[in-house]
Design a protein around this motif. Structure first.
Motif, PDB file in Angstrom:
ATOM      1  N   THR A 121       0.799  -1.214   0.000  1.00  0.00           N
ATOM      2  CA  THR A 121       0.000   0.000   0.000  1.00  0.00           C
ATOM      3  C   THR A 121       0.838   1.273   0.000  1.00  0.00           C
ATOM      4  N   VAL A 162     -16.055  -3.620   0.265  1.00  0.00           N
ATOM      5  CA  VAL A 162     -14.962  -2.763  -0.208  1.00  0.00           C
ATOM      6  C   VAL A 162     -15.473  -1.337  -0.433  1.00  0.00           C
ATOM      7  N   SER A 207     -10.893  -6.994   3.941  1.00  0.00           N
ATOM      8  CA  SER A 207     -11.090  -6.150   5.106  1.00  0.00           C
ATOM      9  C   SER A 207      -9.780  -5.737   5.765  1.00  0.00           C
ATOM     10  N   ARG A 242      -6.720  -5.752   4.587  1.00  0.00           N
ATOM     11  CA  ARG A 242      -5.869  -4.909   3.761  1.00  0.00           C
ATOM     12  C   ARG A 242      -6.426  -3.495   3.689  1.00  0.00           C
ATOM     13  N   THR A 243      -7.744  -3.391   3.552  1.00  0.00           N
ATOM     14  CA  THR A 243      -8.327  -2.060   3.448  1.00  0.00           C
ATOM     15  C   THR A 243      -8.076  -1.257   4.711  1.00  0.00           C
ATOM     16  N   GLN A 244      -8.096  -1.941   5.848  1.00  0.00           N
ATOM     17  CA  GLN A 244      -7.846  -1.224   7.101  1.00  0.00           C
ATOM     18  C   GLN A 244      -6.440  -0.622   7.109  1.00  0.00           C
ATOM     19  N   HIS A 285     -15.794   0.313   2.812  1.00  0.00           N
ATOM     20  CA  HIS A 285     -14.474   0.688   3.335  1.00  0.00           C
ATOM     21  C   HIS A 285     -13.970   1.967   2.686  1.00  0.00           C
ATOM     22  N   LEU A 286     -14.180   2.067   1.366  1.00  0.00           N
ATOM     23  CA  LEU A 286     -13.751   3.271   0.658  1.00  0.00           C
ATOM     24  C   LEU A 286     -14.496   4.493   1.208  1.00  0.00           C
ATOM     25  N   LEU A 335      -9.122  -6.206  -2.638  1.00  0.00           N
ATOM     26  CA  LEU A 335      -9.138  -5.566  -1.326  1.00  0.00           C
ATOM     27  C   LEU A 335      -9.947  -6.425  -0.367  1.00  0.00           C
ATOM     28  N   THR A 393     -13.135   5.508   4.514  1.00  0.00           N
ATOM     29  CA  THR A 393     -11.859   6.214   4.384  1.00  0.00           C
ATOM     30  C   THR A 393     -12.106   7.676   4.031  1.00  0.00           C
ATOM     31  N   LEU A 447      -4.409   1.734  -5.840  1.00  0.00           N
ATOM     32  CA  LEU A 447      -4.706   0.414  -5.273  1.00  0.00           C
ATOM     33  C   LEU A 447      -4.634  -0.638  -6.360  1.00  0.00           C
TER      34      LEU A 447
END
Lengths: 131, 287, 134
Positions: B159, B215, B179, B181-183, B218-219, B177, B222, B173
């Motif tokens: 990342t 995902v 969970s 990894r997204t964190q 998650h986006l 993705l 963010t 990215l």
């Protein structure tokens, strides 16, 4: 327990509040009272709340920040919350709190720029500036 | 416990005999891994264990007792080194289990009463089984830790956050993705925003094959977290099929600025930060 | 699962909420939690401690440091003998509030942890158990 207070500094036509202690509930309520009083007394047009020292913001503190912003707006002052830490921001989002209606900036300098910008816009007669 | 004391006594007095026998047994075993460990190291390990074992036996047979701490510490250390050397869990456990035969031989020569013999043998079996299982457990735990650490290292590698311009960051990215990894992605990006003081972060998902509800959420989180800190996010590289999926999933991206390409996002970001890039009249070739 | 440490603390005043936050932070640090994981469990602890004080008329929290294989965790159990919650499903929805919060206490803290368990009986009290694992 002694009466703790969060200091409020005057910077030109803005007020700067730097929250540096672990915010307990009574302290948050006191700040709300003190700040609204000072906005009127100092005829402030903007309020900067620096929370870069805060390690957590829970729903109570979040609500207090939202309230201050709403009250300030009624008193014709803009509020910018500055310096929220990444971990705090992630947690607040997960908690379900997005502080709608509260403007934010990365640090005090950027917050001041933001306030100056919106006051200039207002002076030009653009009215209330939406983010 | 009478039996316990006697066992302790036998082990203590016949330590050298047991050690010689045990090491010989281990060296003869088909499971011996000469490729992973030197004979001298095995000998030293066996000697150390036996001496700690003999001392601990005086304190009873409860291996959770403080008197067994040196043995437990030794097992932890041995498990760690064997994991590093590449032993399997059963090979590691055999180190302890292989002591049985030598120990039983000693018990057989010292205890004459048949009833007593059975009791002593049983006590010794139970004890070694416990220790063998413990070292196996520790071995497994060590492997889990290694895997866990590698996963984390891999996540950090995958990342990168790059600075495109003053006040503008980009996070390209690539790949699926999940969970976890997204964190990490989220934390990295937000941390870089603080460090650089960037006002705009472009999250480019050109390299992301699919976007599911999780995902997408998650986006959105963010973007929301960045906003709370005082920075704006632009999501770029949304391919047509992803746009369709997002709408079908009912994910609301209306609050987020989205652009088809990273170039478009960059142009918008420049505008918003009050910067611009101009084309000079004549393109100059490199000399 | 192994319990590494296990202690209980009272929740009787709003100062105790601050204390619960500090204790939770300390234990999360002890368990080598990442900064985000620490912040999440501390925030959940703050929400639930306030619930215990305001809705449960005070109570206590049991704090446990746990280990399961390579995973380490912190578990908090909030217990009060207050009026209890008549409709748990409703109380777990976003926006539900009886006090002066934003109605995110229970539902919000649930999203901040890995394990969440609640038992409540009217006139007997409420027990909320949360745990976060690294």
């Amino acid at each position: 327990m002694t009466m703790e207070r969060i200091p409020i500094l005057k910077m030109g036509s803005f007020l700067l509040v730097t929250v540096q202690v672990d915010m307990h509930d009574r302290l948050a309520m006191t700040l709300q009272d003190d700040l609204t009083g000072r906005i009127v007394k100092d005829r402030a047009h903007g309020v900067l709340i620096d929370i870069s020292s805060l390690e957590i913001v829970d729903s109570f503190i979040g609500r207090m920040i939202g309230n201050i912003a709403s009250m300030a707006r009624v008193l014709d002052a803009e509020t910018v919350v500055v310096g929220m830490r990444p971990a705090v921001a992630i947690t607040l989002v997960e908690l379900g709190l997005s502080l709608p209606g509260v403007r934010t900036a990365l640090n005090v300098d950027k917050g001041v720029e933001m306030l100056k910008g919106s006051i200039e816009d207002r002076a030009r007669g653009n009215g209330h500036v939406a983010r | 416990m009478v039996n316990q004391n006697k066992l302790a006594e036998s082990v203590r007095t016949q330590q050298e005999v047991i050690l010689k026998d045990w090491v010989a047994f281990q060296l003869a075993a088909t499971s011996l891994r000469r490729d992973l460990m030197k004979e001298s190291e095995l000998r030293d390990q066996s000697r150390e264990f036996l001496s700690l074992f003999a001392q601990a036996l005086h304190g009873g047979s409860d291996i959770g007792d403080p008197s067994w701490k040196p043995v437990r510490d030794f097992l932890a250390q041995t498990a760690r080194s064997r994991v590093a050397q590449g032993f399997t869990p059963s090979e590691t456990a055999m180190f302890i289990f292989s002591l049985k035969q030598s120990l039983f031989d000693v018990i057989r020569t010292t205890v004459k009463d048949p009833k007593e013999l059975v009791t002593d043998m049983w006590a010794a079996t139970v004890l070694l089984d416990k220790l063998g299982l413990q070292i196996m457990e520790l071995h497994q735990q060590n492997r889990e830790e290694v895997i866990h650490r590698q996963q984390e290292e891999l996540l950090e590698l995958s990342t990168p956050v790059v600075q495109l311009f003053d006040n503008i960051l980009a996070l390209p990215l690539i790949g699926t993705l999940d969970s976890a990894r997204t964190q990490i992605v989220m934390e990295n990006l937000l941390q870089r925003i603080v460090e650089t003081g960037a006002m705009i972060a472009i999250i480019d998902i050109t390299g992301v094959p699919t976007v599911d509800t999780l995902v997408a959420q998650h986006l959105l989180k963010t973007v929301a977290a960045a906003r709370l800190m005082g920075a704006d996010c632009i999501i770029s590289g949304i391919r047509p099929q992803i746009a369709q999926t997002i709408v079908h999933l009912g994910v609301d991206l209306s609050e987020v600025t989205t652009k088809a390409t990273l170039a478009d996002a960059f142009t918008i970001a420049l505008q918003r930060t009050g910067a611009s890039i101009m084309k000079s009249a004549v393109a100059r070739p490199k000399e | 699962m192994v319990t590494l440490r296990d202690e209980t603390f009272p929740i009787r005043s709003s100062d105790d909420i601050v204390k619960v936050r500090q204790i939770t932070r300390e234990w999360a640090l002890m368990q080598a939690f990442s900064l985000v994981d620490q912040t999440k469990i501390v925030t959940a602890a703050s929400e639930l401690a306030r619930n215990t004080l305001e809705h449960g008329r005070g109570g206590e929290v049991r704090v446990q440091a746990l280990q399961a294989g390579a995973r380490r965790g912190v578990r908090l159990t909030f217990v009060d003998q207050g009026p209890g919650i008549p409709d748990l499903d409703k109380a777990l929805r976003d926006g539900f509030t009886t006090g002066n919060g934003m109605g995110l206490g229970l539902s919000g803290s649930r999203r901040l942890v890995n394990d969440f368990d609640i038992h409540s009986e009217v006139d007997k009290g409420t027990t909320v158990m949360i745990a976060r694992w690294k």
